[in-house]
Design a protein around this motif. Structure first.
Motif, PDB file in Angstrom:
ATOM      1  N   LEU A  60       0.835  -1.210   0.000  1.00 45.54           N
ATOM      2  CA  LEU A  60       0.000   0.000   0.000  1.00 45.54           C
ATOM      3  C   LEU A  60       0.869   1.259   0.000  1.00 45.54           C
ATOM      4  O   LEU A  60       0.537   2.261  -0.645  1.00 45.54           O
ATOM      5  CB  LEU A  60      -0.926  -0.009   1.216  1.00 45.54           C
ATOM      6  CG  LEU A  60      -2.066  -1.038   1.178  1.00 45.54           C
ATOM      7  CD1 LEU A  60      -2.710  -1.162   2.558  1.00 45.54           C
ATOM      8  CD2 LEU A  60      -3.108  -0.648   0.129  1.00 45.54           C
ATOM      9  N   ASP A  61       1.981   1.203   0.730  1.00 45.77           N
ATOM     10  CA  ASP A  61       2.908   2.331   0.767  1.00 45.77           C
ATOM     11  C   ASP A  61       3.486   2.583  -0.622  1.00 45.77           C
ATOM     12  O   ASP A  61       3.582   3.733  -1.078  1.00 45.77           O
ATOM     13  CB  ASP A  61       4.020   2.044   1.779  1.00 45.77           C
ATOM     14  CG  ASP A  61       5.031   3.174   1.858  1.00 45.77           C
ATOM     15  OD1 ASP A  61       4.635   4.344   1.967  1.00 45.77           O
ATOM     16  OD2 ASP A  61       6.251   2.876   1.812  1.00 45.77           O
ATOM     17  N   LEU A  62       3.862   1.498  -1.310  1.00 44.75           N
ATOM     18  CA  LEU A  62       4.446   1.653  -2.643  1.00 44.75           C
ATOM     19  C   LEU A  62       3.467   2.299  -3.612  1.00 44.75           C
ATOM     20  O   LEU A  62       3.764   3.337  -4.210  1.00 44.75           O
ATOM     21  CB  LEU A  62       4.892   0.292  -3.191  1.00 44.75           C
ATOM     22  CG  LEU A  62       5.391   0.327  -4.644  1.00 44.75           C
ATOM     23  CD1 LEU A  62       6.676   1.124  -4.758  1.00 44.75           C
ATOM     24  CD2 LEU A  62       5.572  -1.091  -5.193  1.00 44.75           C
ATOM     25  N   ILE A  63       2.304   1.691  -3.765  1.00 45.30           N
ATOM     26  CA  ILE A  63       1.385   2.190  -4.789  1.00 45.30           C
ATOM     27  C   ILE A  63       0.722   3.497  -4.375  1.00 45.30           C
ATOM     28  O   ILE A  63       0.529   4.399  -5.204  1.00 45.30           O
ATOM     29  CB  ILE A  63       0.326   1.118  -5.149  1.00 45.30           C
ATOM     30  CG1 ILE A  63      -0.470   1.551  -6.383  1.00 45.30           C
ATOM     31  CG2 ILE A  63      -0.604   0.825  -3.975  1.00 45.30           C
ATOM     32  CD1 ILE A  63      -1.381   0.473  -6.930  1.00 45.30           C
ATOM     33  N   GLY A  64       0.413   3.635  -3.083  1.00 50.02           N
ATOM     34  CA  GLY A  64      -0.296   4.824  -2.634  1.00 50.02           C
ATOM     35  C   GLY A  64       0.601   6.025  -2.447  1.00 50.02           C
ATOM     36  O   GLY A  64       0.443   7.058  -3.116  1.00 50.02           O
ATOM     37  N   ARG A  65       1.586   5.893  -1.546  1.00 48.25           N
ATOM     38  CA  ARG A  65       2.433   7.041  -1.204  1.00 48.25           C
ATOM     39  C   ARG A  65       3.560   7.266  -2.204  1.00 48.25           C
ATOM     40  O   ARG A  65       3.879   8.398  -2.548  1.00 48.25           O
ATOM     41  CB  ARG A  65       3.033   6.857   0.196  1.00 48.25           C
ATOM     42  CG  ARG A  65       2.023   6.936   1.337  1.00 48.25           C
ATOM     43  CD  ARG A  65       2.743   7.065   2.673  1.00 48.25           C
ATOM     44  NE  ARG A  65       1.803   7.070   3.781  1.00 48.25           N
ATOM     45  CZ  ARG A  65       1.475   6.001   4.487  1.00 48.25           C
ATOM     46  NH1 ARG A  65       2.012   4.824   4.186  1.00 48.25           N
ATOM     47  NH2 ARG A  65       0.621   6.079   5.485  1.00 48.25           N
ATOM     48  N   LYS A  66       4.205   6.183  -2.631  1.00 50.24           N
ATOM     49  CA  LYS A  66       5.440   6.331  -3.401  1.00 50.24           C
ATOM     50  C   LYS A  66       5.200   6.474  -4.906  1.00 50.24           C
ATOM     51  O   LYS A  66       6.087   6.943  -5.618  1.00 50.24           O
ATOM     52  CB  LYS A  66       6.363   5.139  -3.132  1.00 50.24           C
ATOM     53  CG  LYS A  66       6.669   4.914  -1.656  1.00 50.24           C
ATOM     54  CD  LYS A  66       7.333   6.118  -1.012  1.00 50.24           C
ATOM     55  CE  LYS A  66       7.434   6.031   0.506  1.00 50.24           C
ATOM     56  NZ  LYS A  66       8.118   4.840   0.999  1.00 50.24           N
ATOM     57  N   VAL A  67       4.040   6.034  -5.389  1.00 51.68           N
ATOM     58  CA  VAL A  67       3.779   6.107  -6.829  1.00 51.68           C
ATOM     59  C   VAL A  67       2.632   7.071  -7.146  1.00 51.68           C
ATOM     60  O   VAL A  67       2.833   8.098  -7.788  1.00 51.68           O
ATOM     61  CB  VAL A  67       3.501   4.708  -7.412  1.00 51.68           C
ATOM     62  CG1 VAL A  67       3.113   4.810  -8.885  1.00 51.68           C
ATOM     63  CG2 VAL A  67       4.736   3.812  -7.266  1.00 51.68           C
ATOM     64  N   GLU A  91      -9.880  -0.138  -4.992  1.00 50.45           N
ATOM     65  CA  GLU A  91      -9.148  -0.690  -6.139  1.00 50.45           C
ATOM     66  C   GLU A  91      -7.644  -0.737  -5.848  1.00 50.45           C
ATOM     67  O   GLU A  91      -6.949  -1.652  -6.271  1.00 50.45           O
ATOM     68  CB  GLU A  91      -9.423   0.144  -7.393  1.00 50.45           C
ATOM     69  CG  GLU A  91     -10.835   0.029  -7.922  1.00 50.45           C
ATOM     70  CD  GLU A  91     -11.170  -1.366  -8.426  1.00 50.45           C
ATOM     71  OE1 GLU A  91     -10.308  -1.983  -9.082  1.00 50.45           O
ATOM     72  OE2 GLU A  91     -12.293  -1.844  -8.163  1.00 50.45           O
ATOM     73  N   VAL A  92      -7.156   0.265  -5.126  1.00 53.31           N
ATOM     74  CA  VAL A  92      -5.744   0.285  -4.745  1.00 53.31           C
ATOM     75  C   VAL A  92      -5.447  -0.844  -3.766  1.00 53.31           C
ATOM     76  O   VAL A  92      -4.462  -1.575  -3.911  1.00 53.31           O
ATOM     77  CB  VAL A  92      -5.360   1.650  -4.133  1.00 53.31           C
ATOM     78  CG1 VAL A  92      -3.948   1.604  -3.551  1.00 53.31           C
ATOM     79  CG2 VAL A  92      -5.460   2.735  -5.187  1.00 53.31           C
ATOM     80  N   GLY A  93      -6.315  -0.986  -2.749  1.00 47.60           N
ATOM     81  CA  GLY A  93      -6.109  -2.055  -1.776  1.00 47.60           C
ATOM     82  C   GLY A  93      -6.159  -3.432  -2.405  1.00 47.60           C
ATOM     83  O   GLY A  93      -5.412  -4.337  -2.012  1.00 47.60           O
ATOM     84  N   ALA A  94      -7.024  -3.612  -3.395  1.00 44.05           N
ATOM     85  CA  ALA A  94      -7.155  -4.910  -4.044  1.00 44.05           C
ATOM     86  C   ALA A  94      -5.959  -5.246  -4.921  1.00 44.05           C
ATOM     87  O   ALA A  94      -5.587  -6.410  -5.068  1.00 44.05           O
ATOM     88  CB  ALA A  94      -8.435  -4.944  -4.882  1.00 44.05           C
ATOM     89  N   ALA A  95      -5.353  -4.236  -5.498  1.00 42.24           N
ATOM     90  CA  ALA A  95      -4.275  -4.457  -6.462  1.00 42.24           C
ATOM     91  C   ALA A  95      -2.883  -4.361  -5.856  1.00 42.24           C
ATOM     92  O   ALA A  95      -1.901  -4.793  -6.482  1.00 42.24           O
ATOM     93  CB  ALA A  95      -4.387  -3.437  -7.591  1.00 42.24           C
ATOM     94  N   LYS A 102      -4.365 -10.327 -11.962  1.00 47.29           N
ATOM     95  CA  LYS A 102      -5.003 -10.203 -10.643  1.00 47.29           C
ATOM     96  C   LYS A 102      -5.171  -8.739 -10.249  1.00 47.29           C
ATOM     97  O   LYS A 102      -6.206  -8.354  -9.682  1.00 47.29           O
ATOM     98  CB  LYS A 102      -4.182 -10.955  -9.588  1.00 47.29           C
ATOM     99  CG  LYS A 102      -4.304 -12.463  -9.693  1.00 47.29           C
ATOM    100  CD  LYS A 102      -3.709 -13.170  -8.489  1.00 47.29           C
ATOM    101  CE  LYS A 102      -2.220 -13.253  -8.554  1.00 47.29           C
ATOM    102  NZ  LYS A 102      -1.656 -14.065  -7.438  1.00 47.29           N
ATOM    103  N   ALA A 103      -4.158  -7.921 -10.523  1.00 46.04           N
ATOM    104  CA  ALA A 103      -4.260  -6.501 -10.191  1.00 46.04           C
ATOM    105  C   ALA A 103      -5.403  -5.845 -10.954  1.00 46.04           C
ATOM    106  O   ALA A 103      -6.126  -4.993 -10.428  1.00 46.04           O
ATOM    107  CB  ALA A 103      -2.939  -5.797 -10.497  1.00 46.04           C
ATOM    108  N   ARG A 104      -5.582  -6.248 -12.199  1.00 52.56           N
ATOM    109  CA  ARG A 104      -6.636  -5.661 -13.038  1.00 52.56           C
ATOM    110  C   ARG A 104      -8.021  -6.192 -12.688  1.00 52.56           C
ATOM    111  O   ARG A 104      -9.024  -5.588 -13.083  1.00 52.56           O
ATOM    112  CB  ARG A 104      -6.334  -5.950 -14.510  1.00 52.56           C
ATOM    113  CG  ARG A 104      -5.203  -5.082 -15.058  1.00 52.56           C
ATOM    114  CD  ARG A 104      -4.925  -5.355 -16.502  1.00 52.56           C
ATOM    115  NE  ARG A 104      -4.058  -4.327 -17.071  1.00 52.56           N
ATOM    116  CZ  ARG A 104      -3.200  -4.529 -18.061  1.00 52.56           C
ATOM    117  NH1 ARG A 104      -3.091  -5.735 -18.594  1.00 52.56           N
ATOM    118  NH2 ARG A 104      -2.453  -3.540 -18.509  1.00 52.56           N
TER     119      ARG A 104
END
Length: 604
Positions: free
Chosen positions: A455-462, A521-525, A588-590
């Motif tokens: 979550l840190d990677l996709i949410g905060r860092k990207v 969607e972020v949490g799922a992917a 899976k992410a999609r």
């Protein structure tokens, strides 16, 4: 049947000097102007000896004995040999390897500390957490402490005379630190009286040092709710007497071990329930800014935990290879290979080789990646050029969750696969493989679970910076592809790297768009996304290593060092057998959050 371990010096030197060309970078930094390649190699060799000769012999025995809690005295005794090993470690000056010379450290690059960490974790993860957490406490105070705090505590922590911990988690809250209840009451003399309870405190109480310096998160009386109301305090086990390096320990402070956790693994490390009963503490940094200060220690610990994943992958691989070459069972499907024996060694079987090569491929890519990140840390804090420092800081921020999560996920998988190579013997305690598996499992949990890292990677860092940091890494990939993509001999490595780079770009954009409509969607992917980006990073480093190895093989032919032949073979395995995992993870992410959130809670 003791565990085996040989320090991977040849591969470490390859990564440092041929892949990363570290001396070109370190010679630009005044702090490391006296460091040369021979010095780095010698440090690796000597630290490897310490790990193999001092730490490895007490690893299995320490696991079997564990730590002992004296409830009446509220003290903890570490396993036999642990204190003696720490005495040797301290006397040799290993604690201060990469620490500030101003406070007695040796001032060597953090990269060497990371390489040392890898070997420590291969040989005794539980023991290594005591000095490792101490370095984390040191670094936090080095950045946020007052001059008086630094002059008192840093020489003691840097020498190993005192050790350190971080006290975050409470019984009712783990990652959600905004819920913590520990209170800090200001006193007339500028100190604070701290009361509360902490759990899961690694190295919280032990018999290996004269004092333990706890860094404790707590709330001031007027603190705002949530994470904005958390402050950080120094709470030593014994109150210091005197100042600076000459300080000694005085009266017992009101912080005690209330019990030790009985864990699945890392038995030799004392994981403690800590009770604070009006303990005296001193504020670190600004009031209500404690979480920011503690992140210095937490981020350093996350890099360290990633190296735990690497270290256990390496030692699991070494032991499984030795067993696979020796254990005979069945014949090769293509005909007998050991004709003088009643069966072939199991290393002839394709699936055994797959498990071994998986561990080796993840270990060698993890070493390249982890050491590169450590070099970015050195650049961030020591490079004279401000732009270089900023670029390195961005890479550190982006890569920290990948180091922690991707490397420890791989470490767990590889440890389990290497146990599988042993068959039933892997499940038996004497061989030491089941300990490696048990020890590896915690690394996916502590210092922020791997889902939190995702979550840190996709949410905060990207997504938070519209992919700016990710694009910087993407630029490195693109430059490599443009340099080598026009040369046919490199196509088998460059083309799949370019392909996964394009797919990460498209997936990131797609998930960013979805997130604007539904945050779930972020949490799922997130977990799948981190796996995909982790493979992008590993594909990049494998492609770079493969180019070096292929050039050597082509230039030297039959006279080439077999090291390069092996490196090339493992690179080909990675691209053929491991990188394709990304296809499933992208799907899976999609797939989104709908199927995850559709089932009503009462039907679970």
């Amino acid at each position: 049947m003791t565990q085996k371990y040989t320090p991977p010096l040849r591969d470490q030197q390859f990564v440092l000097h041929e892949l990363l060309k570290v001396m070109d970078t370190y010679q630009q930094m005044p702090a490391f102007k006296d460091v040369d390649a021979d010095t780095m190699n010698q440090v690796l060799e000597e630290s490897g000896k310490f790990c193999a000769e001092v730490l490895l012999p007490i690893n299995q025995s320490g696991d079997a004995e564990g730590c002992t809690f004296d409830r009446d005295a509220r003290t903890v005794k570490t396993p036999k040999g642990f204190k003696e090993a720490f005495d040797q470690f301290r006397e040799a000056g290993w604690q201060g390897l990469a620490l500030d010379p101003k406070y007695g450290g040796q001032g060597l690059p953090a990269l060497l500390q990371i390489a040392f960490y890898e070997m420590q974790y291969s040989t005794n993860q539980a023991w290594s957490m005591y000095p490792g957490l101490t370095i984390g406490a040191y670094e936090c105070l080095h950045v946020h402490g007052t001059e008086a705090q630094k002059s008192l505590y840093l020489p003691k922590l840097g020498s190993g005379e005192w050790t350190g911990t971080m006290c975050l988690t409470e019984p009712h809250c783990g990652t959600d630190l905004g819920m913590l209840r520990t209170k800090a009451e200001p006193q007339a003399d500028g100190s604070y009286k701290i009361t509360g309870a902490k759990i899961f405190i690694s190295s919280g109480e032990h018999d290996m040092a004269d004092n333990i310096v706890h860094l404790v998160l707590a709330r001031l009386p007027d603190a705002p709710a949530g994470t904005k109301g958390i402050s950080l305090f120094i709470v030593p086990k014994f109150l210091p007497v005197g100042e600076g390096e000459s300080a000694t320990v005085g009266a017992r402070n009101g912080i005690y071990c209330g019990g030790i956790e009985h864990k699945m693994g890392i038995h030799g490390n004392s994981t403690c329930q800590m009770v604070l009963e009006g303990a005296t503490g001193w504020l670190v940094g600004e009031p209500n800014k404690g979480l920011n200060a503690m992140f210095v220690m937490m981020n350093g610990a996350r890099l360290g935990v990633g190296m735990q994943g690497l270290g256990l992958t390496e030692v699991a691989y070494q032991n499984a290879v030795a067993y696979a070459k020796d254990r005979i069972q069945s014949r090769s499907l293509t005909g007998p290979k050991a004709t003088d024996k009643p069966a072939d060694p199991i290393i002839v079987h394709p699936d055994v080789r797959k498990m071994l090569l998986t561990a080796r491929a993840y270990a060698e890519a993890g070493r390249a990646f982890g050491y590169w990140v450590a070099m970015q840390q050195d650049i961030q804090f020591q490079h004279p050029d401000e732009d270089a420092r900023k670029e390195a800081g961005d890479m550190m921020a982006l890569m920290t969750p990948i180091v922690k999560a991707f490397m420890t996920d791989n470490g767990w998988t590889c440890a389990s696969d290497c146990l599988q190579v042993f068959g039933g013997h892997g499940y038996i305690k004497e061989w030491g493989m089941e300990q490696i598996v048990r020890d590896a499992r915690i690394n996916m949990i502590y210092e922020g679970t791997n889902t939190i890292q995702s979550l840190d990677l996709i949410g905060r860092k990207v997504l938070m910076d519209n992919g700016a940091k990710l694009k910087k890494f993407g630029k490195m990939v693109t430059e490599f592809v443009e340099t080598y993509g026009t040369k046919e001999q490199y196509a088998e490595f460059v083309n799949p790297l370019a392909d996964i780079g394009d797919k990460v770009t498209k997936l990131t954009m797609e998930l960013g768009m979805k997130a604007m409509g539904n945050a779930d969607e972020v949490g799922a992917a997130a977990v799948s996304y981190l796996r995909v980006v982790g493979h992008l990073v590993y594909a990049y480093f494998w492609a770079r290593m493969a180019v070096i190895a292929l050039d050597k093989v082509n230039a030297e032919g039959d006279k080439v060092d077999p090291f390069y032949t092996a490196k090339l073979a493992v690179a080909r395995f990675y691209f053929a057998k491991l990188l394709p995992e990304t296809a499933g993870e992208i799907r899976k992410a999609r797939a989104g959050s709908a199927t995850l959130m559709a089932l009503p809670e009462e039907l679970f």
